[in-house]
Enzyme design. Structure first.
Site, PDB file in Angstrom:
ATOM      1  N   LYS A  47       8.521  -0.199   5.672  1.00 31.08           N
ATOM      2  CA  LYS A  47       7.863   0.982   5.416  1.00 31.08           C
ATOM      3  C   LYS A  47       9.025   2.102   4.717  1.00 31.08           C
ATOM      4  CE  LYS A  47       4.926   4.639   7.457  1.00 31.08           C
ATOM      5  NZ  LYS A  47       4.158   5.059   8.712  1.00 31.08           N
ATOM      6  N   GLY A  86       0.837  -1.338  -0.008  1.00 33.44           N
ATOM      7  CA  GLY A  86       0.068   0.016  -0.033  1.00 33.44           C
ATOM      8  C   GLY A  86       0.755   1.214  -0.025  1.00 33.44           C
ATOM      9  N   GLY A  89       0.910   5.647   1.246  1.00 33.01           N
ATOM     10  CA  GLY A  89      -0.033   6.815   1.922  1.00 33.01           C
ATOM     11  C   GLY A  89       1.051   8.026   1.410  1.00 33.01           C
ATOM     12  N   GLY A  90       0.778   9.089   2.233  1.00 30.90           N
ATOM     13  CA  GLY A  90       1.272  10.381   2.101  1.00 30.90           C
ATOM     14  C   GLY A  90       2.739  10.505   2.215  1.00 30.90           C
ATOM     15  N   MET A  91       3.416   9.509   3.018  1.00 33.26           N
ATOM     16  CA  MET A  91       4.761   9.633   3.357  1.00 33.26           C
ATOM     17  C   MET A  91       5.657   8.559   2.495  1.00 33.26           C
ATOM     18  SD  MET A  91       5.107  10.172   7.326  1.00 33.26           S
ATOM     19  CE  MET A  91       7.073  10.023   7.150  1.00 33.26           C
ATOM     20  N   VAL A 106       4.610   0.748   1.683  1.00 31.64           N
ATOM     21  CA  VAL A 106       4.901  -0.064   2.608  1.00 31.64           C
ATOM     22  C   VAL A 106       4.818  -1.596   1.794  1.00 31.64           C
ATOM     23  CG1 VAL A 106       3.889  -1.716   4.657  1.00 31.64           C
ATOM     24  CG2 VAL A 106       3.495   0.885   4.714  1.00 31.64           C
ATOM     25  N   ASP A 127      -4.035   9.834  16.168  1.00 32.73           N
ATOM     26  CA  ASP A 127      -4.582   9.626  14.846  1.00 32.73           C
ATOM     27  C   ASP A 127      -5.338   8.209  14.819  1.00 32.73           C
ATOM     28  OD1 ASP A 127      -5.414  10.397  12.419  1.00 32.73           O
ATOM     29  OD2 ASP A 127      -3.797   9.673  11.393  1.00 32.73           O
TER      30      ASP A 127
END
Length: 216
Positions: free
Chosen positions: A47, A24, A26-28, A31, A148
């Site tokens: 990650k 997957g 994400g913003g950073m 993974v 979060d």
């Protein structure tokens, strides 16, 4: 994230971790599922932080968040928190190697459930497990505030019948005397006071309640 940043299967990181596939993004960053060649090809989650930011302040913050995640995870020992095994930098990218958690996150499970409502008994079981996690991190000295909590940040391993909290990138140690902590959270789950810099263990409890209501 551009295609050049995507690691193809077979890529070797740190002369040890062989990339199997991307799980997957994400913003950073992304993974990946990887095999640890030094430990009988045991599967790990790797990650990767990809640095694509407008200015130096954003770059510095992203690195700080990534290092904080490594620091937080390394300090914790709880069955619902994925263990961290390694942390390294390679060719300008930052990598975190963690326990590989099989399954879906609770947001994905909700979307796949007919009617968009998960069984109350199951949600209650998850809630009890999550309360145990927060009791553990909030009892640290100083307390760790996750900041979060939301369904997308909780993985469910059906085989083990256990949840795991993932993505500790914005979690942080907060001393009782500390005020005006940077407000980061997700609208709809974060309490109003978080957005004016007030962060306490109650922040996570509010978000937990909002998450459980969403699942029901």
């Amino acid at each position: 994230m551009s295609n050049k940043d995507v690691l193809p299967p077979g890529t070797i990181l740190s002369e040890r971790y062989e990339i199997v596939k991307r799980l997957g993004k994400g913003g950073m960053g992304s993974v990946y599922l990887a095999k640890d060649q030094r430990l009988s090809n045991t599967l790990r989650a790797v990650k990767q932080m990809v640095v694509e930011f407008i200015d130096m302040d954003q770059y510095t913050k992203a690195i700080d968040d990534f290092r904080r995640e490594a620091e937080v995870l390394a300090s914790l020992d709880h069955p619902a928190i994925p263990s961290i095994y390694d942390y390294f930098i390679q060719e300008g990218y930052y990598y975190l190697v963690m326990k590989c958690v099989a399954g879906k996150d609770l947001e994905q499970m909700l979307e796949a459930t007919p009617g968009g409502i998960i069984d109350e008994k199951r949600v209650t079981q998850w809630g009890i497990q999550l309360c145990d996690v927060f009791q553990y991190i909030h009892s640290r000295n100083p307390p760790i505030i996750y900041r979060d909590m939301k369904p997308a940040n909780v993985m469910y391993d059906e085989e083990a019948n256990r949840i795991y909290i993932i993505d500790f990138g914005i979690a942080r140690f907060v001393a009782s005397s500390q005020a005006n902590v940077t407000a980061i959270g997700t609208v709809g789950y974060a309490p109003p006071e978080l957005f004016i810099g007030m962060v306490t263990p109650a922040t996570d409890i509010y978000s937990l309640g909002a998450s459980l209501i969403h699942l029901l």
